[in-house]
Design an enzyme around this catalytic site. Sequence first.
Site, PDB file in Angstrom:
ATOM      1  CB  CYS A 104      -0.915   0.015   1.223  1.00 22.81           C
ATOM      2  SG  CYS A 104      -2.175   1.326   1.146  1.00 22.81           S
TER       3      CYS A 104
ATOM      4  CE  LYS B 148      -7.741  -1.144   4.549  1.00 28.31           C
ATOM      5  NZ  LYS B 148      -6.325  -0.955   4.267  1.00 28.31           N
TER       6      LYS B 148
ATOM      7  NE  ARG C 234      -6.448   4.833   5.065  1.00 31.60           N
ATOM      8  CZ  ARG C 234      -5.418   5.667   5.062  1.00 31.60           C
ATOM      9  NH1 ARG C 234      -5.373   6.674   4.210  1.00 31.60           N
ATOM     10  NH2 ARG C 234      -4.429   5.522   5.929  1.00 31.60           N
TER      11      ARG C 234
ATOM     12  CE  LYS D 290      -7.216  -3.407   7.680  1.00 32.16           C
ATOM     13  NZ  LYS D 290      -6.287  -2.678   6.907  1.00 32.16           N
TER      14      LYS D 290
HETATM   15  C1  PBG Z   1      -3.018   0.411   4.832  1.00 24.77           C
HETATM   16  C2  PBG Z   1      -3.474  -0.472   5.931  1.00 24.77           C
HETATM   17  C3  PBG Z   1      -4.256  -0.159   7.061  1.00 24.77           C
HETATM   18  C4  PBG Z   1      -4.304  -1.315   7.816  1.00 24.77           C
HETATM   19  C5  PBG Z   1      -3.589  -2.304   7.143  1.00 24.77           C
HETATM   20  N1  PBG Z   1      -3.095  -1.771   5.972  1.00 24.77           N
HETATM   21  C6  PBG Z   1      -4.845   1.114   7.521  1.00 24.77           C
HETATM   22  C7  PBG Z   1      -5.854   1.830   6.733  1.00 24.77           C
HETATM   23  O1  PBG Z   1      -6.412   1.319   5.762  1.00 24.77           O
HETATM   24  O2  PBG Z   1      -6.080   2.973   7.090  1.00 24.77           O
HETATM   25  C8  PBG Z   1      -4.977  -1.418   9.154  1.00 24.77           C
HETATM   26  C9  PBG Z   1      -4.481  -2.495  10.038  1.00 24.77           C
HETATM   27  C10 PBG Z   1      -4.828  -2.326  11.464  1.00 24.77           C
HETATM   28  O3  PBG Z   1      -5.545  -1.412  11.904  1.00 24.77           O
HETATM   29  O4  PBG Z   1      -4.356  -3.170  12.240  1.00 24.77           O
HETATM   30  N2  PBG Z   1      -3.926   0.848   3.955  1.00 24.77           N
END
Ligand code: PBG
Length: 326
Positions: A120, A196, A218, A249
């Site tokens: 990412c 997600k 987001r 997630k």
């Molecule tokens: C990156 C990402 C995130 C998480 C994993 N990869 C944060 C987000 O999307 O803001 C969250 C993982 C966690 O909270 O343990 N995009």
Amino acid sequence: MSAVTSAPWSRLRLRQSAHLRDLCAETTFTVAHLIQPVFVVEGLGAAEPITGLDGNSRLGLDDALATIARDLDAGVRHFLLFAVPSPSGAASAFGVFTASVVAAIKARFAERLCLWVDVCLCSSTPDGHCAIADGRGRIDLPSTLAALADVAVRAAEAGADGVSPSDMMDGRTAWLRQALDDRGHGMVPIMSYSTKFASQFYGPFREAAASAPRHGDRKHYQIDVRSRTDAIASSVRCAVEGADLLMVKPGLTALDLIGPIRDATQRLVGAYQVSGEYASLCALGRAGLTNFDAALLETWHVFRRAGAAYIITYGARRALALGVSA
Ligand code: PBG
């Protein structure tokens, strides 16, 4: 007379001893089903404990290697790497830094571990978003996909055992698959963050990865929690695009979707017990309101009961000590 009323004591009979409860247990798992996240921060000296996320720190490379060595002794063999580049670096340096961390970890531990690399851009973009912005502040999808593919290919070249796109850009799984295949990495699996959600439970992570959005949120690329159809379709699409493993997630707030996604895709679906979920258990434990270890174990069993194939959890390194089999 129904079976229920004719045998009023049968449930209590089977719950009366640990042996009987164990006999009737339907969910099991071992440490092999757990994945431990690791944050490696470019140029960091002393380890920095992550607020709320007990037992997890931002680590410089040497500390990360020492931590992974201890985790391996504690039975962990799957790690999810978050490489956090120095804020002053150019965006293009992110892939180079990620690859250098992967190479160092694999040089030290080789096949003793399975190293998944989160792909990412949010730790490297100036605004903390998961995409490159065009001149008008909108998502520049072609540039973003190219940048993601660059990170994935560099990670694979450095020896990553798998890549894990978490950005939620349209089409990224297909892009990554194509890029990996073109560069001779056809056997590197993709574990997509396929369902997600835009969530309030990512707080501690964003501190750890220095990835909090500097403006807005987001919601224009992560899934709306009210959207069941979109949530399932997102995983279906990742599967069609070539994801080998799927994921929901946050884990607990998406338990209801694990079975439907597995049935719709015939792929294994894991759950990410995200930072906010884990931190809430830590907070309850610290306040003396729960037994943290027992609560953690409870949530893992619930993920498995819901059908999760694997669990990404900040507590994987505690599992053996909690009595989870190696
Ligand atoms: C990156 C990402 C995130 C998480 C994993 N990869 C944060 C987000 O999307 O803001 C969250 C993982 C966690 O909270 O343990 N995009």
